[in-house]
Design a protein around this motif. Structure first.
Motif, PDB file in Angstrom:
ATOM      1  N   THR A 115       0.879  -1.295  -0.080  1.00 25.59           N
ATOM      2  CA  THR A 115      -0.084  -0.160  -0.021  1.00 25.59           C
ATOM      3  C   THR A 115       0.793   1.231  -0.162  1.00 25.59           C
ATOM      4  OG1 THR A 115      -1.920   1.058   0.908  1.00 25.59           O
ATOM      5  CG2 THR A 115      -0.106   0.389   2.523  1.00 25.59           C
ATOM      6  N   GLU A 116       0.288   2.548  -0.548  1.00 23.65           N
ATOM      7  CA  GLU A 116       0.941   3.590  -0.297  1.00 23.65           C
ATOM      8  C   GLU A 116       0.038   4.696   0.470  1.00 23.65           C
ATOM      9  OE1 GLU A 116       1.359   5.178  -4.223  1.00 23.65           O
ATOM     10  OE2 GLU A 116       2.943   3.750  -4.939  1.00 23.65           O
ATOM     11  N   SER A 117      -1.153   3.839   1.033  1.00 17.13           N
ATOM     12  CA  SER A 117      -1.771   4.711   2.023  1.00 17.13           C
ATOM     13  C   SER A 117      -1.118   4.632   3.310  1.00 17.13           C
ATOM     14  CB  SER A 117      -3.129   4.149   2.200  1.00 17.13           C
ATOM     15  OG  SER A 117      -3.622   4.208   0.915  1.00 17.13           O
ATOM     16  N   PRO A 118      -1.562   5.644   4.391  1.00 17.06           N
ATOM     17  CA  PRO A 118      -1.123   5.466   5.724  1.00 17.06           C
ATOM     18  C   PRO A 118      -1.506   4.187   6.596  1.00 17.06           C
ATOM     19  CG  PRO A 118      -2.033   7.746   5.434  1.00 17.06           C
ATOM     20  CD  PRO A 118      -2.543   6.727   4.122  1.00 17.06           C
ATOM     21  N   VAL A 119      -0.802   3.694   7.413  1.00 25.55           N
ATOM     22  CA  VAL A 119      -0.866   2.590   8.270  1.00 25.55           C
ATOM     23  C   VAL A 119      -0.970   3.044   9.784  1.00 25.55           C
ATOM     24  CG1 VAL A 119      -0.284   0.408   9.070  1.00 25.55           C
ATOM     25  CG2 VAL A 119       0.161   1.160   6.534  1.00 25.55           C
ATOM     26  N   LEU A 120      -2.016   2.781  10.427  1.00 23.76           N
ATOM     27  CA  LEU A 120      -1.979   2.887  11.926  1.00 23.76           C
ATOM     28  C   LEU A 120      -2.211   1.545  12.644  1.00 23.76           C
ATOM     29  CD1 LEU A 120      -2.763   4.883  14.074  1.00 23.76           C
ATOM     30  CD2 LEU A 120      -5.220   4.472  13.532  1.00 23.76           C
ATOM     31  N   LEU A 121      -1.260   1.548  13.556  1.00 20.30           N
ATOM     32  CA  LEU A 121      -1.062   0.363  14.392  1.00 20.30           C
ATOM     33  C   LEU A 121      -1.924   0.694  15.805  1.00 20.30           C
ATOM     34  CD1 LEU A 121       2.358  -0.745  13.921  1.00 20.30           C
ATOM     35  CD2 LEU A 121       0.530  -1.434  12.620  1.00 20.30           C
ATOM     36  N   ALA A 122      -2.390  -0.442  16.446  1.00 20.41           N
ATOM     37  CA  ALA A 122      -2.971  -0.135  17.763  1.00 20.41           C
ATOM     38  C   ALA A 122      -2.300  -1.577  18.609  1.00 20.41           C
ATOM     39  CB  ALA A 122      -4.427  -0.117  17.664  1.00 20.41           C
ATOM     40  N   PRO A 123      -1.192  -1.332  19.093  1.00 20.01           N
ATOM     41  CA  PRO A 123      -0.539  -2.534  19.841  1.00 20.01           C
ATOM     42  C   PRO A 123      -1.401  -2.845  20.850  1.00 20.01           C
ATOM     43  CG  PRO A 123       1.059  -0.631  19.121  1.00 20.01           C
ATOM     44  CD  PRO A 123      -0.170  -0.205  18.990  1.00 20.01           C
ATOM     45  N   ALA A 124      -0.921  -4.359  20.952  1.00 18.62           N
ATOM     46  CA  ALA A 124      -1.728  -5.096  22.045  1.00 18.62           C
ATOM     47  C   ALA A 124      -0.884  -6.256  22.270  1.00 18.62           C
ATOM     48  CB  ALA A 124      -3.243  -5.254  21.844  1.00 18.62           C
ATOM     49  N   MET A 125      -0.380  -6.325  23.614  1.00 17.99           N
ATOM     50  CA  MET A 125       0.350  -7.525  24.059  1.00 17.99           C
ATOM     51  C   MET A 125       0.608  -7.489  25.405  1.00 17.99           C
ATOM     52  SD  MET A 125       3.940  -6.102  22.373  1.00 17.99           S
ATOM     53  CE  MET A 125       3.131  -5.330  21.009  1.00 17.99           C
ATOM     54  N   ASN A 126       1.078  -8.592  26.183  1.00 23.29           N
ATOM     55  CA  ASN A 126       1.587  -8.677  27.472  1.00 23.29           C
ATOM     56  C   ASN A 126       2.825  -7.386  27.785  1.00 23.29           C
ATOM     57  OD1 ASN A 126       4.179  -9.848  28.964  1.00 23.29           O
ATOM     58  ND2 ASN A 126       2.109 -10.287  30.260  1.00 23.29           N
ATOM     59  N   GLN A 127       2.261  -6.999  29.003  1.00 25.70           N
ATOM     60  CA  GLN A 127       3.245  -5.728  29.025  1.00 25.70           C
ATOM     61  C   GLN A 127       4.743  -6.084  28.979  1.00 25.70           C
ATOM     62  OE1 GLN A 127       5.143  -5.697  32.267  1.00 25.70           O
ATOM     63  NE2 GLN A 127       4.699  -7.410  33.042  1.00 25.70           N
ATOM     64  N   ALA A 128       5.216  -7.274  29.347  1.00 24.44           N
ATOM     65  CA  ALA A 128       6.575  -7.579  29.198  1.00 24.44           C
ATOM     66  C   ALA A 128       7.225  -7.820  27.742  1.00 24.44           C
ATOM     67  CB  ALA A 128       7.054  -8.956  30.039  1.00 24.44           C
ATOM     68  N   MET A 129       6.095  -8.162  27.004  1.00 20.55           N
ATOM     69  CA  MET A 129       6.611  -8.252  25.642  1.00 20.55           C
ATOM     70  C   MET A 129       6.584  -6.901  24.817  1.00 20.55           C
ATOM     71  SD  MET A 129       4.073 -11.001  24.502  1.00 20.55           S
ATOM     72  CE  MET A 129       4.421 -11.158  22.750  1.00 20.55           C
ATOM     73  N   TRP A 130       5.466  -6.009  25.584  1.00 18.38           N
ATOM     74  CA  TRP A 130       5.693  -4.649  25.138  1.00 18.38           C
ATOM     75  C   TRP A 130       6.920  -3.901  25.384  1.00 18.38           C
ATOM     76  CZ3 TRP A 130       4.358  -1.245  21.427  1.00 18.38           C
ATOM     77  CH2 TRP A 130       4.750   0.138  21.728  1.00 18.38           C
ATOM     78  N   CYS A 159      -3.978 -11.595  31.248  1.00 15.01           N
ATOM     79  CA  CYS A 159      -3.078 -12.647  31.873  1.00 15.01           C
ATOM     80  C   CYS A 159      -2.923 -12.671  33.361  1.00 15.01           C
ATOM     81  CB  CYS A 159      -1.644 -12.627  31.099  1.00 15.01           C
ATOM     82  SG  CYS A 159      -0.806 -10.993  31.106  1.00 15.01           S
ATOM     83  N   GLY A 160      -3.452 -11.199  33.792  1.00 12.29           N
ATOM     84  CA  GLY A 160      -3.004 -11.277  35.161  1.00 12.29           C
ATOM     85  C   GLY A 160      -2.196 -10.058  35.537  1.00 12.29           C
ATOM     86  N   ASP A 161      -1.420  -9.945  34.480  1.00 16.54           N
ATOM     87  CA  ASP A 161      -0.404  -8.745  34.769  1.00 16.54           C
ATOM     88  C   ASP A 161      -0.971  -7.281  34.607  1.00 16.54           C
ATOM     89  OD1 ASP A 161       1.457 -10.760  34.792  1.00 16.54           O
ATOM     90  OD2 ASP A 161       2.570 -10.001  33.066  1.00 16.54           O
ATOM     91  N   VAL A 162      -0.159  -6.443  35.217  1.00 23.69           N
ATOM     92  CA  VAL A 162      -0.574  -5.040  35.139  1.00 23.69           C
ATOM     93  C   VAL A 162       0.521  -4.102  34.596  1.00 23.69           C
ATOM     94  CG1 VAL A 162      -1.357  -2.945  36.358  1.00 23.69           C
ATOM     95  CG2 VAL A 162      -2.221  -5.232  36.901  1.00 23.69           C
ATOM     96  N   MET A 167      -4.707  -2.936  24.411  1.00 19.46           N
ATOM     97  CA  MET A 167      -5.114  -2.168  23.045  1.00 19.46           C
ATOM     98  C   MET A 167      -6.056  -1.079  23.652  1.00 19.46           C
ATOM     99  SD  MET A 167      -6.969  -3.431  19.795  1.00 19.46           S
ATOM    100  CE  MET A 167      -8.616  -3.103  20.080  1.00 19.46           C
ATOM    101  N   SER A 168      -5.886  -0.028  22.834  1.00 19.89           N
ATOM    102  CA  SER A 168      -6.531   1.208  23.282  1.00 19.89           C
ATOM    103  C   SER A 168      -8.176   0.939  22.859  1.00 19.89           C
ATOM    104  CB  SER A 168      -6.226   2.318  22.267  1.00 19.89           C
ATOM    105  OG  SER A 168      -4.698   2.890  22.412  1.00 19.89           O
ATOM    106  N   GLU A 169      -9.030   1.600  23.555  1.00 16.08           N
ATOM    107  CA  GLU A 169     -10.255   1.376  23.511  1.00 16.08           C
ATOM    108  C   GLU A 169     -10.838   1.599  22.030  1.00 16.08           C
ATOM    109  OE1 GLU A 169     -12.234  -0.388  25.762  1.00 16.08           O
ATOM    110  OE2 GLU A 169     -10.151  -0.548  26.808  1.00 16.08           O
TER     111      GLU A 169
END
Length: 407
Positions: A115-130, A159-162, A167-169
């Motif tokens: 694509t040549e269009s913009p891409v927007l990411l909303a990351p979501a993962m375990n806090q240690a992975m982030w 997973c119980g972690d904080v 992911m953003s709402e």
């Protein structure tokens, strides 16, 4: 009429428990008039069904790169051209890693490359992975390439972690999408200007294997460089050792010590720069004489005494020698932030100083967000807490306004 009316939005969903939130995001987008098509990764199929997504989007869901029916007309390329915006929500750590490396081994990653269009990411993962350096490096690399992002949010995880990684709402992602389509094209009002920005920590050698340094990640300085580049400035980025890539288009000068950084500044500003931003966290002291051999532990003492001397004051030198038309400093403080910053502003002859409280665990060193006070001799601004990327955009605007009004 909504600014999403007839906008073509390709929603990519990757594997993760947050995938269920994508259904609400599609509902918000279609209600606002957006035309949404959905692409699933194989991992996402474990969390949401194609039938549900087709029902809420009104389009068949795509998940296979080599679909004989779609590929008769090079369907994946047509889909990449169709989108006005590609949104990946949730964006897993695996997807971000593959995207950063330019892999195209499934439909979604192929679309992002085609694509040549913009891409927007909303990351979501375990806090240690982030927080992992690999993920942070991938996020920084994608940002430097112009990929947009929102989040992740901080809080309780499945997973119980904080921590950061939620992911953003959907409502927040929807707002980011509407803001994207509302935003005017980036102004090139800094074209013809030369900005010199220092970033990261310095490393002052004790001996060949040990050094004095600090926790600066370089994120704020690199975000400022990206924001200035985005508006057309030529940017020289003089950086201490960091784990993030330089923004595409910046002239990177890597350094280690404060002496190295001062020499690089002098070379970069043979002709006065338009703006100098001293965002680096320069060590205040260095060894009076660094050892050329590894210092050995002494068996007869539990103490080690080092003789330190002051490092050169880089930002004061820039101001004193008129190496830049506008000189902006940073003040990282743990108490009396405004008072100490105002003193530094006056004492070093700066045009502006950006102060932040590094005693706070949620902002500053090694964090993705920051909150600062911007001080000149006549004014004080306090932008809201924001990601360093967002804050950098605001700061560049404030700097440009200040330099324009003072000339």
């Amino acid at each position: 009429m909504s600014n999403l009316a007839q906008k073509r939005i390709l929603l990519g969903i990757t594997g993760g428990i947050a995938a269920y939130k994508s259904i609400e995001l599609i509902r918000l987008l279609t209600k606002a008039g957006g035309d949404v098509q959905v692409v699933l990764t194989e991992g996402a199929k474990a969390f949401v069904t194609e039938m549900t997504l087709q029902a809420v989007s009104g389009h068949p869901v795509r998940s296979t790169l080599l679909d004989p029916n779609a590929e008769a007309g090079m369907g994946h390329i047509e889909l990449a051209k169709w989108a006005d915006l590609i949104v990946i929500a949730p964006a897993s750590a695996d997807f971000m890693a593959r995207y950063a490396q330019g892999m195209a081994n499934d439909l979604l990653s192929t679309l992002c490359l085609a694509t040549e269009s913009p891409v927007l990411l909303a990351p979501a993962m375990n806090q240690a992975m982030w927080k992992h350096p690999a993920t942070q490096a991938n996020a920084a690399l994608l940002s430097a390439r112009g990929v947009l992002s929102i989040g992740p949010a901080d809080g309780a995880q499945a997973c119980g972690d904080v921590g950061p990684g939620r992911m953003s709402e959907p409502s927040d992602i929807f707002d980011a999408i509407t803001e994207h389509f509302s935003a005017p094209a980036a102004s090139q009002d800094l074209a013809g200007q030369h900005w010199v920005i220092t970033a990261g920590p310095t490393m002052e050698a004790i001996d060949p294997v040990r050094f004095i340094s600090n926790h600066s990640s370089g994120k704020m300085g690199y975000a400022l460089a990206q924001a200035a580049l985005h508006r057309g400035a030529a940017v020289t980025l003089i950086s201490g050792p960091v784990q993030i890539p330089a923004p595409a288009g910046a002239k990177l000068i890597p350094v280690k010590s404060a002496d190295d950084m001062l020499a690089a500044c002098a070379t970069a500003m043979t002709h006065p720069a338009d703006v100098f931003i001293g965002a680096a966290a320069v060590a205040d002291f260095k060894m009076k004489q660094a050892s050329d051999q590894k210092m050995k532990k002494q068996s007869n003492t539990d103490e080690l005494h080092l003789t330190l001397v002051k490092n050169p004051d880089i930002i004061a030198a820039v101001a004193k020698n008129n190496w830049s038309k506008c000189v902006i400093g940073f003040a990282a403080e743990t108490q009396n932030v405004i008072e100490y910053a105002k003193d530094k502003l006056a004492r070093k002859g700066l045009d502006m100083i950006i102060a932040n409280d590094v005693s706070r665990a949620d902002i500053g060193f090694n964090q993705d967000e920051n909150q600062v006070s911007v001080i000149t001799k006549d004014a004080l601004w306090t932008p809201d807490k924001a990601t360093k990327t967002t804050l950098a955009t605001e700061l560049v605007s404030l700097i440009q306004q200040h330099t324009h009004s003072s000339h």
